[in-house]
Write a protein that holds these residues in place. Structure first.
Motif, mmCIF file in Angstrom:
data_model
loop_
_atom_site.group_PDB
_atom_site.id
_atom_site.type_symbol
_atom_site.label_atom_id
_atom_site.label_comp_id
_atom_site.label_asym_id
_atom_site.label_seq_id
_atom_site.Cartn_x
_atom_site.Cartn_y
_atom_site.Cartn_z
ATOM 1 N N THR A 109 0.851 -1.182 0.000
ATOM 2 C CA THR A 109 0.000 0.000 0.000
ATOM 3 C C THR A 109 0.890 1.236 0.000
ATOM 4 O OG1 THR A 109 -0.136 -0.022 2.415
ATOM 5 C CG2 THR A 109 -1.915 -1.105 1.197
ATOM 6 N N GLU A 110 0.377 2.294 -0.567
ATOM 7 C CA GLU A 110 1.096 3.564 -0.652
ATOM 8 C C GLU A 110 0.137 4.673 -0.239
ATOM 9 O OE1 GLU A 110 2.729 6.436 -4.253
ATOM 10 O OE2 GLU A 110 2.126 4.376 -4.682
ATOM 11 N N VAL A 111 0.587 5.539 0.649
ATOM 12 C CA VAL A 111 -0.214 6.697 1.028
ATOM 13 C C VAL A 111 -0.083 7.731 -0.082
ATOM 14 C CG1 VAL A 111 -0.560 8.523 2.730
ATOM 15 C CG2 VAL A 111 0.202 6.260 3.479
ATOM 16 N N LEU A 112 -1.207 8.217 -0.568
ATOM 17 C CA LEU A 112 -1.199 9.201 -1.646
ATOM 18 C C LEU A 112 -0.805 10.585 -1.122
ATOM 19 C CD1 LEU A 112 -4.424 8.094 -3.538
ATOM 20 C CD2 LEU A 112 -2.040 7.542 -4.072
ATOM 21 N N PRO A 113 -0.325 11.466 -2.005
ATOM 22 C CA PRO A 113 0.074 12.809 -1.586
ATOM 23 C C PRO A 113 -1.032 13.524 -0.806
ATOM 24 C CG PRO A 113 0.737 12.416 -3.851
ATOM 25 C CD PRO A 113 -0.121 11.248 -3.441
ATOM 26 N N ASP A 114 -0.611 14.297 0.168
ATOM 27 C CA ASP A 114 -1.538 15.059 1.021
ATOM 28 C C ASP A 114 -2.525 14.151 1.749
ATOM 29 O OD1 ASP A 114 -0.397 17.564 0.279
ATOM 30 O OD2 ASP A 114 -1.578 17.496 -1.579
ATOM 31 N N GLY B 225 -5.725 9.467 0.441
ATOM 32 C CA GLY B 225 -6.148 8.094 0.223
ATOM 33 C C GLY B 225 -4.945 7.173 0.101
ATOM 34 N N TYR B 226 -5.202 5.983 -0.405
ATOM 35 C CA TYR B 226 -4.181 4.956 -0.523
ATOM 36 C C TYR B 226 -4.232 4.326 -1.907
ATOM 37 C CZ TYR B 226 -4.298 5.285 4.547
ATOM 38 O OH TYR B 226 -4.258 5.749 5.830
ATOM 39 N N ARG B 227 -3.106 3.796 -2.320
ATOM 40 C CA ARG B 227 -3.044 2.996 -3.548
ATOM 41 C C ARG B 227 -2.613 1.595 -3.135
ATOM 42 N NH1 ARG B 227 0.348 5.858 -6.640
ATOM 43 N NH2 ARG B 227 -1.425 6.860 -7.640
ATOM 44 N N LEU B 228 -3.396 0.621 -3.511
ATOM 45 C CA LEU B 228 -3.088 -0.778 -3.243
ATOM 46 C C LEU B 228 -2.587 -1.404 -4.535
ATOM 47 C CD1 LEU B 228 -3.260 -3.364 -1.451
ATOM 48 C CD2 LEU B 228 -5.563 -3.653 -2.360
ATOM 49 N N THR B 229 -1.415 -1.998 -4.483
ATOM 50 C CA THR B 229 -0.867 -2.697 -5.643
ATOM 51 C C THR B 229 -0.778 -4.175 -5.287
ATOM 52 O OG1 THR B 229 0.452 -0.753 -6.216
ATOM 53 C CG2 THR B 229 1.049 -2.835 -7.277
ATOM 54 N N VAL B 230 -1.458 -4.987 -6.066
ATOM 55 C CA VAL B 230 -1.461 -6.437 -5.852
ATOM 56 C C VAL B 230 -0.614 -7.073 -6.947
ATOM 57 C CG1 VAL B 230 -2.900 -8.494 -5.658
ATOM 58 C CG2 VAL B 230 -3.759 -6.295 -4.824
ATOM 59 N N PHE B 231 0.293 -7.923 -6.549
ATOM 60 C CA PHE B 231 1.206 -8.580 -7.474
ATOM 61 C C PHE B 231 0.767 -10.024 -7.709
ATOM 62 C CE2 PHE B 231 3.381 -5.165 -5.415
ATOM 63 C CZ PHE B 231 4.182 -4.602 -6.397
ATOM 64 N N ALA B 232 1.304 -10.594 -8.766
ATOM 65 C CA ALA B 232 1.011 -12.001 -9.059
ATOM 66 C C ALA B 232 1.535 -12.874 -7.923
ATOM 67 C CB ALA B 232 1.686 -12.404 -10.369
ATOM 68 N N PRO B 233 0.835 -13.957 -7.630
ATOM 69 C CA PRO B 233 1.309 -14.853 -6.572
ATOM 70 C C PRO B 233 2.708 -15.387 -6.901
ATOM 71 C CG PRO B 233 -0.898 -15.457 -7.293
ATOM 72 C CD PRO B 233 -0.401 -14.429 -8.250
ATOM 73 N N PHE B 234 3.479 -15.641 -5.863
ATOM 74 C CA PHE B 234 4.781 -16.285 -6.057
ATOM 75 C C PHE B 234 4.550 -17.659 -6.679
ATOM 76 C CE2 PHE B 234 6.078 -13.845 -2.079
ATOM 77 C CZ PHE B 234 6.766 -12.870 -2.780
ATOM 78 N N SER B 235 5.374 -18.021 -7.626
ATOM 79 C CA SER B 235 5.276 -19.374 -8.181
ATOM 80 C C SER B 235 5.930 -20.352 -7.212
ATOM 81 C CB SER B 235 5.970 -19.436 -9.542
ATOM 82 O OG SER B 235 7.340 -19.118 -9.407
ATOM 83 N N ASN B 236 5.404 -21.575 -7.193
ATOM 84 C CA ASN B 236 5.941 -22.626 -6.335
ATOM 85 C C ASN B 236 6.064 -22.144 -4.888
ATOM 86 O OD1 ASN B 236 6.976 -25.166 -5.680
ATOM 87 N ND2 ASN B 236 9.081 -24.473 -5.941
ATOM 88 N N PHE B 237 4.964 -21.620 -4.358
ATOM 89 C CA PHE B 237 4.975 -21.094 -2.993
ATOM 90 C C PHE B 237 3.767 -21.610 -2.239
ATOM 91 C CE2 PHE B 237 4.290 -18.045 0.354
ATOM 92 C CZ PHE B 237 5.567 -17.779 0.785
ATOM 93 N N PRO B 238 3.940 -22.202 -1.092
ATOM 94 C CA PRO B 238 5.209 -22.459 -0.435
ATOM 95 C C PRO B 238 6.004 -23.539 -1.156
ATOM 96 C CG PRO B 238 3.415 -23.391 0.862
ATOM 97 C CD PRO B 238 2.792 -22.652 -0.291
#
Length: 70
Positions: free
Chosen positions: A5-10, A13-26
């Protein structure tokens, strides 16, 4: 599912960035899984270091006679 998550300027609000799941995890190796997660977090923290929650006091106790870290 890794995300950051990233706090937006001033604080507008927030920006949520979701990444692809790790491969072969666990993977079956706790050490390898921890290494991969930590590497991901280190990369993301370096993008926005001012927004990292730095108040976590990992080294709460120091050997007697050693100066405080914080």
């Amino acid at each position: 599912m890794p995300f950051v998550t990233e706090v937006l300027p001033d604080f507008k609000g927030y920006r949520l960035t979701v990444f692809a799941p790790f491969s072969n995890f666990p993977s079956g190796s706790d050490a390898e899984d921890a290494r991969r997660m930590n590497a991901f977090l280190e990369t993301q923290i370096m993008k926005f270091p001012a927004q990292y929650y730095w108040v976590h006091r990992r080294f709460k106790h120091r050997p007697e006679g050693m100066p405080a870290v914080y």
